[in-house]
Design an enzyme around this catalytic site. Structure first.
Site, mmCIF file in Angstrom:
data_model
loop_
_atom_site.group_PDB
_atom_site.id
_atom_site.type_symbol
_atom_site.label_atom_id
_atom_site.label_comp_id
_atom_site.label_asym_id
_atom_site.label_seq_id
_atom_site.Cartn_x
_atom_site.Cartn_y
_atom_site.Cartn_z
ATOM 1 N N ASP A 138 -5.679 -6.924 5.321
ATOM 2 C CA ASP A 138 -6.880 -6.462 4.637
ATOM 3 C C ASP A 138 -7.721 -7.658 4.176
ATOM 4 O O ASP A 138 -8.935 -7.741 4.426
ATOM 5 C CB ASP A 138 -6.429 -5.616 3.425
ATOM 6 C CG ASP A 138 -7.529 -4.716 2.900
ATOM 7 O OD1 ASP A 138 -8.634 -4.729 3.470
ATOM 8 O OD2 ASP A 138 -7.275 -3.995 1.922
ATOM 9 N N TYR A 144 0.825 -1.209 0.000
ATOM 10 C CA TYR A 144 0.000 0.000 0.000
ATOM 11 C C TYR A 144 0.864 1.266 0.000
ATOM 12 O O TYR A 144 0.372 2.358 0.252
ATOM 13 C CB TYR A 144 -0.929 0.008 1.220
ATOM 14 C CG TYR A 144 -2.007 -1.050 1.156
ATOM 15 C CD1 TYR A 144 -1.677 -2.391 0.981
ATOM 16 C CD2 TYR A 144 -3.346 -0.722 1.252
ATOM 17 C CE1 TYR A 144 -2.649 -3.368 0.919
ATOM 18 C CE2 TYR A 144 -4.331 -1.701 1.186
ATOM 19 C CZ TYR A 144 -3.976 -3.022 1.022
ATOM 20 O OH TYR A 144 -4.935 -3.985 0.955
#
Ligand code: NAI
Length: 340
Positions: free
Chosen positions: A232, A128
């Site tokens: 996630d 990310y």
């Protein structure tokens, strides 16, 4: 804490179902007698027209000042468009721990065994990092950044929490058999922290096996510590075991600032239909109440939710019913009043 105390808290209503579920949570907190002066600020696609940016300085300043925020989900365009505002917000405020309790205690679990696990997802780096390049036509590259600092502090957060809440075991979830350097560094960092907690059993599990084990034997897990991407994905999988995204809350914690939000996204498929399940956001707000010391109100809301769900009435469609968000909220508020 006295009921008269006024808390100053930032609210980001968010995109899609965000305004519906944050408004529901506000009504429930008010019904439980918590007095909050909400500072409502913008972020996401909706902020661009007014502020010329998806993450206005005023929004960050408000959260820094109040130190606590409740946030609805924000939409991120797929493929092209602007970068994730969620990632930007977490990085800007250094909210390095994404804490997500996954429990079957509400009685809407899809699994036959009791589940009570807590996910600690590193929130600031990994794939990310937003560093992506087209190396040559037909070849793209995303950089997975793993640092000792970020891996150590998420591990410290997980073990500290485990020790304080008398948890028995921490699993580090990784793929260091393939990503020997990056996931190897993550594991090495977690191991060093684990060594200072001899009373907590420390285990390591490869992420693909973890996914399968969670589906088949979720009861073996207690605290999970993961990098950003695995955290996630595993969060959504775990949510699917206990009733879905509509019931799993979360917190983004830094050293000085905390932003509470559900695991779920902006759910564009149901936005504006008035059928979003508000429970995940109510539970996130409940985590927020504990963070600010309003434990009595949090206990009451928790008890009201359990009572409400035990009757299996006024459930939103994701939980198998046909009630609207408003009907569900009213049902929960009625239980809060009963428990007065
Ligand atoms: P999503 O979580 O929004 O939706 C996945 C599925 O779960 C959909 O079928 C949706 O209707 C359902 N769902 C989610 N929350 C629900 C609720 N409260 N009640 C009933 N059903 C619910 O995930 P998706 O579709 O992958 O992402 C949509 C957008 O949300 C994307 O732009 C994504 O980037 C963003 N997103 C934002 C997050 C955040 O702000 N923290 C987290 C995850 C996604």
């Amino acid at each position: 804490m006295s009921k008269e105390k006024v808390h100053h808290i930032t609210l980001i209503p968010g995109d899609g179902i965000g305004p519906e579920v944050t408004s529901a949570a506000r009504k429930v907190l008010a019904a439980a007698g918590v007095v909050i002066d909400w500072e409502i600020v913008d972020a996401g696609a909706g902020a661009v027209e007014k502020h010329g940016t998806t993450l206005p300085d005023e929004t960050l300043e408000s959260i820094r000042k109040n130190k606590v925020a409740l946030k609805g989900p924000l939409t991120t365009p797929i493929g092209g468009g602007f970068q994730s505002v969620n990632v930007g917000l977490r990085k800007a405020l250094d909210l390095y721990s994404n804490v997500r309790p996954v429990r079957s205690a509400l009685g809407v679990s899809f699994h036959h065994t009791p589940i009570d696990l807590i996910i600690f997802r590193e929130n600031t780096e990994d794939l990310y990092s937003g560093m992506e390049y087209e190396v040559a036509p037909g070849v793209a590259q995303s950089l997975k950044i793993i640092t000792e600092k970020a891996s150590t502090r998420i591990a410290q957060a997980a073990f500290k929490w485990a020790a304080q809440t008398e948890r028995r075991m921490v699993h580090a979830v990784h793929k260091a058999n393939i990503m020997k350097k990056s996931d190897g560094l993550f594991l090495e960092s977690v191991r060093k922290v684990a060594a200072s907690y001899p009373d907590i059993t420390y285990k390591e599990i490869i992420v693909d096996n973890c996914a399968m084990q969670l589906v088949m034997h979720p009861e073996q897990f207690d605290v999970l510590v993961l990098g950003n991407l695995y955290g996630d994905i595993i969060s959504d999988l775990a949510a699917g075991l206990v009733g879905g995204l509509g019931v799993v809350p979360g917190a983004n914690l830094g050293d000085n600032v905390a932003v509470f939000e559900s695991v779920h996204g902006s759910a564009p498929d149901i936005a504006g239909k008035g059928i979003a399940n508000p429970i995940a956001t109510i539970l996130s707000a409940n985590m927020m109440l504990r963070h600010i010391g309003e434990n009595k109100a949090a206990d009451r809301i928790q008890a009201a939710l359990v009572l409400f769900l035990s009757e299996k009435k006024y459930l939103t469609p994701d939980l198998g019913g046909n009630a609207s968000t408003d009907e569900m909220v009213q049902g929960i508020i009625n239980k809060i009043k009963l428990l007065r």
